[in-house]
Design a protein around this motif. Structure first.
Motif, PDB file in Angstrom:
ATOM      1  N   PRO A 282      -5.761   4.133   6.029  1.00 34.53           N
ATOM      2  CA  PRO A 282      -6.090   4.227   4.609  1.00 34.53           C
ATOM      3  C   PRO A 282      -5.830   2.925   3.871  1.00 34.53           C
ATOM      4  O   PRO A 282      -6.395   2.694   2.808  1.00 34.53           O
ATOM      5  CB  PRO A 282      -5.173   5.348   4.106  1.00 34.53           C
ATOM      6  CG  PRO A 282      -4.053   5.393   5.086  1.00 34.53           C
ATOM      7  CD  PRO A 282      -4.663   5.034   6.412  1.00 34.53           C
ATOM      8  N   TYR A 283      -4.993   2.052   4.434  1.00 32.83           N
ATOM      9  CA  TYR A 283      -4.704   0.785   3.784  1.00 32.83           C
ATOM     10  C   TYR A 283      -5.955  -0.081   3.662  1.00 32.83           C
ATOM     11  O   TYR A 283      -6.028  -0.952   2.801  1.00 32.83           O
ATOM     12  CB  TYR A 283      -3.623   0.026   4.559  1.00 32.83           C
ATOM     13  CG  TYR A 283      -2.307   0.746   4.618  1.00 32.83           C
ATOM     14  CD1 TYR A 283      -1.511   0.870   3.489  1.00 32.83           C
ATOM     15  CD2 TYR A 283      -1.874   1.333   5.798  1.00 32.83           C
ATOM     16  CE1 TYR A 283      -0.309   1.549   3.538  1.00 32.83           C
ATOM     17  CE2 TYR A 283      -0.671   2.007   5.859  1.00 32.83           C
ATOM     18  CZ  TYR A 283       0.107   2.116   4.725  1.00 32.83           C
ATOM     19  OH  TYR A 283       1.291   2.801   4.780  1.00 32.83           O
ATOM     20  N   LYS A 284      -6.932   0.141   4.527  1.00 36.38           N
ATOM     21  CA  LYS A 284      -8.162  -0.635   4.452  1.00 36.38           C
ATOM     22  C   LYS A 284      -8.993  -0.265   3.233  1.00 36.38           C
ATOM     23  O   LYS A 284      -9.921  -0.971   2.870  1.00 36.38           O
ATOM     24  CB  LYS A 284      -8.977  -0.438   5.732  1.00 36.38           C
ATOM     25  CG  LYS A 284      -8.298  -1.030   6.965  1.00 36.38           C
ATOM     26  CD  LYS A 284      -9.141  -0.845   8.209  1.00 36.38           C
ATOM     27  CE  LYS A 284      -8.464  -1.481   9.424  1.00 36.38           C
ATOM     28  NZ  LYS A 284      -9.246  -1.297  10.661  1.00 36.38           N
ATOM     29  N   LEU A 285      -8.665   0.870   2.614  1.00 30.78           N
ATOM     30  CA  LEU A 285      -9.364   1.312   1.412  1.00 30.78           C
ATOM     31  C   LEU A 285      -8.568   1.034   0.147  1.00 30.78           C
ATOM     32  O   LEU A 285      -9.119   1.082  -0.944  1.00 30.78           O
ATOM     33  CB  LEU A 285      -9.637   2.823   1.495  1.00 30.78           C
ATOM     34  CG  LEU A 285     -10.462   3.295   2.687  1.00 30.78           C
ATOM     35  CD1 LEU A 285     -10.466   4.820   2.746  1.00 30.78           C
ATOM     36  CD2 LEU A 285     -11.889   2.770   2.598  1.00 30.78           C
ATOM     37  N   ARG A 286      -7.274   0.738   0.269  1.00 34.04           N
ATOM     38  CA  ARG A 286      -6.420   0.741  -0.911  1.00 34.04           C
ATOM     39  C   ARG A 286      -6.729  -0.392  -1.872  1.00 34.04           C
ATOM     40  O   ARG A 286      -6.430  -0.292  -3.055  1.00 34.04           O
ATOM     41  CB  ARG A 286      -4.949   0.667  -0.503  1.00 34.04           C
ATOM     42  CG  ARG A 286      -4.519  -0.676   0.067  1.00 34.04           C
ATOM     43  CD  ARG A 286      -3.035  -0.704   0.348  1.00 34.04           C
ATOM     44  NE  ARG A 286      -2.632  -2.001   0.880  1.00 34.04           N
ATOM     45  CZ  ARG A 286      -1.382  -2.321   1.137  1.00 34.04           C
ATOM     46  NH1 ARG A 286      -0.427  -1.438   0.927  1.00 34.04           N
ATOM     47  NH2 ARG A 286      -1.081  -3.511   1.618  1.00 34.04           N
ATOM     48  N   GLY A 287      -7.326  -1.459  -1.391  1.00 37.62           N
ATOM     49  CA  GLY A 287      -7.677  -2.542  -2.298  1.00 37.62           C
ATOM     50  C   GLY A 287      -8.728  -2.149  -3.308  1.00 37.62           C
ATOM     51  O   GLY A 287      -8.910  -2.819  -4.319  1.00 37.62           O
ATOM     52  N   GLN A 288      -9.401  -1.027  -3.021  1.00 41.61           N
ATOM     53  CA  GLN A 288     -10.466  -0.568  -3.919  1.00 41.61           C
ATOM     54  C   GLN A 288     -10.077   0.676  -4.692  1.00 41.61           C
ATOM     55  O   GLN A 288     -10.898   1.256  -5.383  1.00 41.61           O
ATOM     56  CB  GLN A 288     -11.718  -0.266  -3.106  1.00 41.61           C
ATOM     57  CG  GLN A 288     -12.170  -1.412  -2.222  1.00 41.61           C
ATOM     58  CD  GLN A 288     -13.259  -0.952  -1.265  1.00 41.61           C
ATOM     59  OE1 GLN A 288     -14.082  -0.125  -1.592  1.00 41.61           O
ATOM     60  NE2 GLN A 288     -13.249  -1.510  -0.066  1.00 41.61           N
ATOM     61  N   THR A 289      -8.813   1.140  -4.543  1.00 41.01           N
ATOM     62  CA  THR A 289      -8.458   2.412  -5.153  1.00 41.01           C
ATOM     63  C   THR A 289      -7.001   2.438  -5.565  1.00 41.01           C
ATOM     64  O   THR A 289      -6.170   1.738  -5.006  1.00 41.01           O
ATOM     65  CB  THR A 289      -8.717   3.577  -4.175  1.00 41.01           C
ATOM     66  OG1 THR A 289      -8.464   4.802  -4.836  1.00 41.01           O
ATOM     67  CG2 THR A 289      -7.817   3.500  -2.961  1.00 41.01           C
ATOM     68  N   VAL A 290      -6.705   3.241  -6.560  1.00 42.89           N
ATOM     69  CA  VAL A 290      -5.349   3.523  -6.985  1.00 42.89           C
ATOM     70  C   VAL A 290      -5.234   5.020  -7.171  1.00 42.89           C
ATOM     71  O   VAL A 290      -6.077   5.643  -7.806  1.00 42.89           O
ATOM     72  CB  VAL A 290      -5.009   2.820  -8.316  1.00 42.89           C
ATOM     73  CG1 VAL A 290      -3.584   3.148  -8.735  1.00 42.89           C
ATOM     74  CG2 VAL A 290      -5.185   1.312  -8.186  1.00 42.89           C
ATOM     75  N   ILE A 291      -4.225   5.639  -6.578  1.00 40.57           N
ATOM     76  CA  ILE A 291      -4.017   7.066  -6.711  1.00 40.57           C
ATOM     77  C   ILE A 291      -2.902   7.285  -7.727  1.00 40.57           C
ATOM     78  O   ILE A 291      -1.760   6.912  -7.497  1.00 40.57           O
ATOM     79  CB  ILE A 291      -3.627   7.705  -5.366  1.00 40.57           C
ATOM     80  CG1 ILE A 291      -4.718   7.446  -4.329  1.00 40.57           C
ATOM     81  CG2 ILE A 291      -3.382   9.191  -5.511  1.00 40.57           C
ATOM     82  CD1 ILE A 291      -6.038   8.088  -4.654  1.00 40.57           C
ATOM     83  N   LEU A 292      -3.226   7.880  -8.861  1.00 44.87           N
ATOM     84  CA  LEU A 292      -2.255   8.101  -9.917  1.00 44.87           C
ATOM     85  C   LEU A 292      -2.010   9.582 -10.111  1.00 44.87           C
ATOM     86  O   LEU A 292      -2.943  10.376 -10.096  1.00 44.87           O
ATOM     87  CB  LEU A 292      -2.759   7.507 -11.238  1.00 44.87           C
ATOM     88  CG  LEU A 292      -3.054   5.994 -11.249  1.00 44.87           C
ATOM     89  CD1 LEU A 292      -3.627   5.600 -12.594  1.00 44.87           C
ATOM     90  CD2 LEU A 292      -1.793   5.209 -10.966  1.00 44.87           C
TER      91      LEU A 292
END
Length: 313
Positions: A282-292
């Motif tokens: 999932p780290y490969k997606l985290r640059g494009q997303t923030v889960i709040l």
């Protein structure tokens, strides 16, 4: 022969840069698969075809593992292996029919509307469970995943152009098909089985301790109309979300390489084939997303390798 020319080489139909590659390596896919079974059983023609043509009652675990094997092959296998798996599925479906007791007519299991229902129920379940458990996915990435899954739809015999490609289109499909759904005798048989599957006596304590929680969570994660059709109450959406997050956090604490050794093992073979850079994460997606979970707060969900999903500063 060059390495990249071998039929068992190459990144496959999706590749390590796809959303599919990252999502399908998550352990919550198993709970999502059970939700998909619950949802698929609400289409009377689809579930009738399964029960009339398979050993579901006696070999449900085998069916679940075969489904996992197909998904793993299509996602992580070389393109030739994925195409062979799709061809096998198409041959099986083309040879099977089911009897409609209301009309006395037989129908084929490779009818596009049945294949489309199974496909959409799976895609919706994978997205709902993983996102609900805290898997970091933006709306744009969810649309990318739905569009990528048209490749899987093609493999089972569907025209990709007729398959939903966005979350909006997927929701429109479910609204259109809802009048045809019902919890008939076959759906209730599946429900009863999933709530209390037959197991050998030594495994009955595990069924009571673990499986009932899995089945309950998968059921609670269904859409409200599915609960109404089944006629059984479900936990509130907020409570279900908390349980999904807790389950995801727990399962992702299990070392990934240990999880991926379980059947069918396609991820480790893909990493051997393509190198460590192909590791699903999932780290490969985290640059494009923030889960709040509240304004300005990042959910403390564990990604499965001892880290946290955090916003980049």
């Amino acid at each position: 022969m060059a390495a990249d020319a071998r039929p068992d080489a190459g990144p496959g139909l999706f590749g390590p840069a796809s959303v599919t590659w990252q999502m399908h390596g998550d352990p919550m896919m198993w709970i999502a698969g059970v939700r998909a079974l619950y949802l698929q059983a609400l289409h009377p023609r689809a579930v009738r075809g399964v029960l009339q043509n398979s050993d579901f009652r006696r070999d449900a675990w085998g069916r679940l593992l075969r489904t996992a094997d197909f998904v793993g092959t299509v996602t992580y296998g070389a393109a030739a292996a994925a195409e062979r798996a799709g061809a096998r599925v198409r041959r099986v479906h083309a040879a099977l029919t089911a009897l409609d007791p209301a009309t006395g007519e037989r129908y084929r299991l490779d009818e596009p509307d049945l294949l489309l229902w199974v496909h959409c129920a799976e895609v919706d379940s994978y997205l709902t469970v993983l996102r609900g458990s805290g898997f970091p996915l933006t709306d744009d990435q969810a649309d990318r995943y739905i569009a990528e899954q048209r490749t899987a739809a093609r493999l089972v015999g569907l025209d990709p152009a007729a398959v939903p490609a966005t979350a909006v289109q997927l929701a429109e499909y479910f609204r259109a098909v809802l009048p045809r759904l019902a919890a008939g005798p076959e759906a209730r048989e599946v429900d009863a089985f999933l709530r209390r599957p037959p197991v050998p006596p030594p495994l009955r304590p595990a069924r009571a301790l673990l499986w009932r929680r899995v089945a309950s969570l998968a059921y609670d994660a269904l859409p409200p109309y599915a609960h109404r059709l089944y006629g059984r109450p479900a936990a509130s959406p907020a409570h279900t979300r908390r349980r999904l997050v807790a389950a995801g956090t727990l399962l992702r604490c299990i070392p990934a390489r240990l999880r991926w050794r379980l059947p069918p093992g396609h991820i480790l073979r893909a990493m051997d084939r393509l190198g460590s850079g192909s590791r699903p994460s999932p780290y490969k997606l985290r640059g494009q997303t923030v889960i709040l979970d509240a304004p300005g707060r990042v959910q403390p969900n564990n990604g499965g390798d001892g880290g946290r999903w955090r916003r980049r500063g």
